[in-house]
Design an enzyme around this catalytic site. Structure first.
Site, PDB file in Angstrom:
ATOM      1  N   HIS A 125     -60.607 102.839  -6.645  1.00  0.00           N
ATOM      2  CA  HIS A 125     -60.214 104.155  -7.150  1.00  0.00           C
ATOM      3  C   HIS A 125     -60.561 104.181  -8.642  1.00  0.00           C
ATOM      4  O   HIS A 125     -60.526 103.135  -9.296  1.00  0.00           O
ATOM      5  CB  HIS A 125     -58.702 104.274  -6.942  1.00  0.00           C
ATOM      6  CG  HIS A 125     -58.115 105.609  -7.258  1.00  0.00           C
ATOM      7  ND1 HIS A 125     -57.809 105.998  -8.537  1.00  0.00           N
ATOM      8  CD2 HIS A 125     -57.767 106.640  -6.455  1.00  0.00           C
ATOM      9  CE1 HIS A 125     -57.286 107.210  -8.508  1.00  0.00           C
ATOM     10  NE2 HIS A 125     -57.254 107.625  -7.259  1.00  0.00           N
ATOM     11  N   LYS A 228     -46.463 107.621  -3.441  1.00  0.00           N
ATOM     12  CA  LYS A 228     -47.254 107.388  -2.231  1.00  0.00           C
ATOM     13  C   LYS A 228     -46.446 106.628  -1.178  1.00  0.00           C
ATOM     14  O   LYS A 228     -46.970 106.266  -0.139  1.00  0.00           O
ATOM     15  CB  LYS A 228     -48.509 106.587  -2.565  1.00  0.00           C
ATOM     16  CG  LYS A 228     -49.537 107.386  -3.376  1.00  0.00           C
ATOM     17  CD  LYS A 228     -50.784 106.558  -3.576  1.00  0.00           C
ATOM     18  CE  LYS A 228     -51.654 107.061  -4.695  1.00  0.00           C
ATOM     19  NZ  LYS A 228     -52.479 108.202  -4.328  1.00  0.00           N
TER      20      LYS A 228
HETATM   21  C1  LIG Z   1     -56.076 102.955  -4.315  1.00  0.00           C
HETATM   22  C2  LIG Z   1     -55.439 103.777  -5.389  1.00  0.00           C
HETATM   23  N1  LIG Z   1     -55.226 103.249  -6.589  1.00  0.00           N
HETATM   24  C3  LIG Z   1     -54.644 103.942  -7.587  1.00  0.00           C
HETATM   25  C4  LIG Z   1     -54.255 105.238  -7.417  1.00  0.00           C
HETATM   26  C5  LIG Z   1     -53.638 105.965  -8.571  1.00  0.00           C
HETATM   27  O1  LIG Z   1     -52.302 106.231  -8.336  1.00  0.00           O
HETATM   28  P1  LIG Z   1     -51.472 107.138  -9.357  1.00  0.00           P
HETATM   29  O2  LIG Z   1     -52.257 108.394  -9.539  1.00  0.00           O
HETATM   30  O3  LIG Z   1     -50.177 107.362  -8.664  1.00  0.00           O
HETATM   31  O4  LIG Z   1     -51.323 106.361 -10.626  1.00  0.00           O
HETATM   32  C6  LIG Z   1     -54.470 105.845  -6.189  1.00  0.00           C
HETATM   33  C7  LIG Z   1     -54.095 107.266  -5.996  1.00  0.00           C
HETATM   34  O5  LIG Z   1     -54.785 108.043  -5.375  1.00  0.00           O
HETATM   35  C8  LIG Z   1     -55.070 105.094  -5.142  1.00  0.00           C
HETATM   36  O6  LIG Z   1     -55.288 105.653  -3.954  1.00  0.00           O
END
Ligand SMILES: Cc1ncc(COP(=O)(O)O)c(C=O)c1O
Lengths: 408, 145
Positions: A125, A228
């Site tokens: 991500h 999540k």
């Molecule tokens: C694999 C992964 N890492 C990190 C994130 C980032 O999470 P946050 O936006 O809650 O910090 C996400 C969110 O979509 C994710 O799917």
């Protein structure tokens, strides 16, 4: 094993009873982006504000003592949930992104030298890519990226070949939020440790769906987000092995994280408080603890089994739809399926589905370089949570069939 | 199924999205603009050749949904031959046709079918950006120069 009573579960989520402005009931299939909240979480937050609210770790009066207890109790619940050795290893953050940035700034940056490298994968991500990329660029270090096999699984031979004595850190996702691949975290951590390399695991897509054991992984740092895993937004966790959290300088500075302060120097508090200056997100912690209690009450294995069945069913149905193709065919799949439909742009697919009350995600899913690798500009993605049912997948397929006919 | 959403994809829009006009790069372009929708990742590059205050040629290249693609196709097609003043008027007209906030009915604004095809966007405010992304970058980066 007792199975999940999904009809009962659905009644616990007020959002599932909502409808679109056109009166279609919500079929929420975007759980990889965020999950809905059970009433237990909302009640816990209301209970805080109506029953024992005050600042945390400051006052010695009632209700400050009670609020502080609730905050530390949340930390203990979290430690238990991810099987940390101690609650001291749980640092509250604003979310996965915040945790990654903190490890980058405080743990990696001070030791990163020109010519060092950081290893990530093509699945990451943007949250687990850009912080490392920027650190490497600033220092003159190299960002090494583990390739995917055609199934979407990480190429383990390639991974092994990237690790060397200049690798400062490995940062890997446990689950691809785009392809749904579940990575062999334990094996990959072991391989890095053989070179003495520390590993951060992005567990944002893991913790809410499968039992998580950070000690079994032997990961050095693990990050995730409350929103999540059926908890509130704005709260997350950075797990770190105690010795690493101790050797890492404070991830931010301010009040409440100290033992003794003078104008010229400060003696910092022990972990985890050393890394949590300022008034914490008590509401988030209390809500997240309630989410965990709710999850544990139902059983993580039961939840996992339920979403796994839904995912298998969805894969089977989408594969059977003319013109539709699924991206990736991993050995192990989380409840995430990305697909395309011939002739229809993902955003058009999502638009048609939204009209029927079906919420899915279309686009690059914050994994733009991965899209470039796969040679597609975007995909449509469905992702399941504990409250989803087969009927929602059937509805999805009815619309996909029409989408194909309309755009073909 | 739902006819409302199908109404968004008028015949002209589907036709333009499947077989766009003016798709490709333009050698000798005097202006190259980037239109990007960060929410969905749709991205177009617009190529314009402007000489003596007139659009001599225009092309677009990129990727996006049927609405954004058709709208980029129609934008480039219609802008060819226009003076900057005429282009400005065309862009303003188009933005009014798709705006849910505009009170004048689309039919009272124009009788050009290719432009009117986008008027259903008024009922889908979340898709307005698809219809306007390329037009807005022309307005913001070219016409306000
Ligand atoms: C694999 C992964 N890492 C990190 C994130 C980032 O999470 P946050 O936006 O809650 O910090 C996400 C969110 O979509 C994710 O799917």
């Amino acid at each position: 094993m007792v199975h999940l009573n999904v009809n009962k579960v659905r009644k616990d989520f007020p959002m599932l009873a909502t409808a679109t402005p056109q009166g279609k009931s919500l079929a929420y299939l975007d759980n990889a982006a965020s999950t809905q909240k059970p009433r237990a979480v909302l009640e816990a937050i209301e209970g805080l504000y109506t029953g024992y609210y005050s600042n945390v770790g400051r006052g010695s009066y009632w209700p400050a003592t009670r609020a502080s207890q609730a905050f530390e109790y949340a930390r203990e619940r979290l430690a238990g949930f991810i099987h940390a050795a101690s609650a001291k290893e749980v640092v509250f953050t604003a979310g996965a992104t915040d945790g990654i940035n903190k490890v980058m700034q405080s743990f990696l940056r001070p030791k990163l030298q020109p010519g060092d490298n950081v290893v990530i994968s093509e699945q990451e991500h943007h949250a687990n890519l850009i912080p490392w990329q920027q650190a490497c660029r600033a220092v003159g270090a190299e960002l090494r990226v583990v390739r995917l096999l055609s199934t979407g699984d990480l190429d383990q031979e390639h991974y092994d070949s990237l690790l060397d004595d200049r690798t400062a850190l490995v940062a890997l996702t446990a689950v691809s939020n785009t392809l749904g691949v579940v990575n062999p975290v334990k094996e990959m951590v072991t391989a890095a440790h053989q070179h003495g390399i520390r590993v951060l695991i992005d567990a944002a897509q893991h913790v809410g769906h499968s039992p998580t054991d950070v000690q079994a992984w032997d990961a050095d740092f693990v990050v995730f987000s409350g929103h999540k895993m059926y908890g509130p937004t704005g709260i997350g966790v950075l797990y770190g092995k105690a010795e690493l959290l101790r050797e890492t300088p404070p991830m931010a500075f301010g009040g409440g994280a100290i033992r003794d302060v003078g104008f010229q120097e400060t003696l910092f508090a022990d972990i985890p408080h050393k890394h949590e200056p300022g008034t914490p997100n008590l509401e988030g912690a209390v809500g997240l603890a309630a989410a965990i209690e709710y999850l544990q009450g139902l059983g993580m294995r039961q939840i996992h089994e339920h979403t796994e069945h839904l995912t298998q069913y969805a894969v089977m149905r989408i594969e059977g739809q003319e013109g539709a193709s699924i991206l990736g065919n991993p050995k192990l799949r989380a409840p995430v399926v990305s697909f395309t439909v011939e002739g229809a742009h993902p955003h058009d697919i999502a638009g048609f589905l939204a009209e029927e009350g079906i919420a899915i995600r279309a686009g690059h899913h914050c994994t733009q370089p991965l899209m470039d690798q796969l040679g597609v500009p975007g995909t449509a993605r469905v992702s399941f949570g504990m409250y989803n049912v087969k009927e929602e997948i059937d509805l999805l397929m009815d619309v996909l069939k029409e989408v194909h006919a309309f755009f073909a | 199924m739902n006819e409302r959403i199908k109404g968004l994809y008028k015949t002209q829009i589907l036709a333009h999205s499947k077989n766009p006009f003016q798709e490709g790069e333009l050698e000798g372009a005097t202006h190259v603009l980037q239109a990007y929708n960060s929410m969905c990742g749709d991205k177009y590059t617009l190529y314009l050749k402007i000489e003596n205050d007139r659009v001599e040629d225009a092309y677009f290249k990129g990727y996006g949904c049927a609405i954004s693609k058709a709208s980029s196709s129609i934008l480039t097609k219609k802008s060819i031959g226009k003076s900057m003043e005429e282009l400005d008027a065309l862009v303003r007209l188009f933005l009014k046709i798709v705006s849910a906030k505009e009170e004048v009915s689309p039919e009272d604004l124009t009788d050009e079918e290719e432009l009117l095809a986008f008027s259903a966007a008024r009922e889908f405010p979340e898709r307005e950006i698809c219809a306007t992304m390329s037009w807005k970058v022309v307005q913001e980066e070219l016409l306000k120069e």
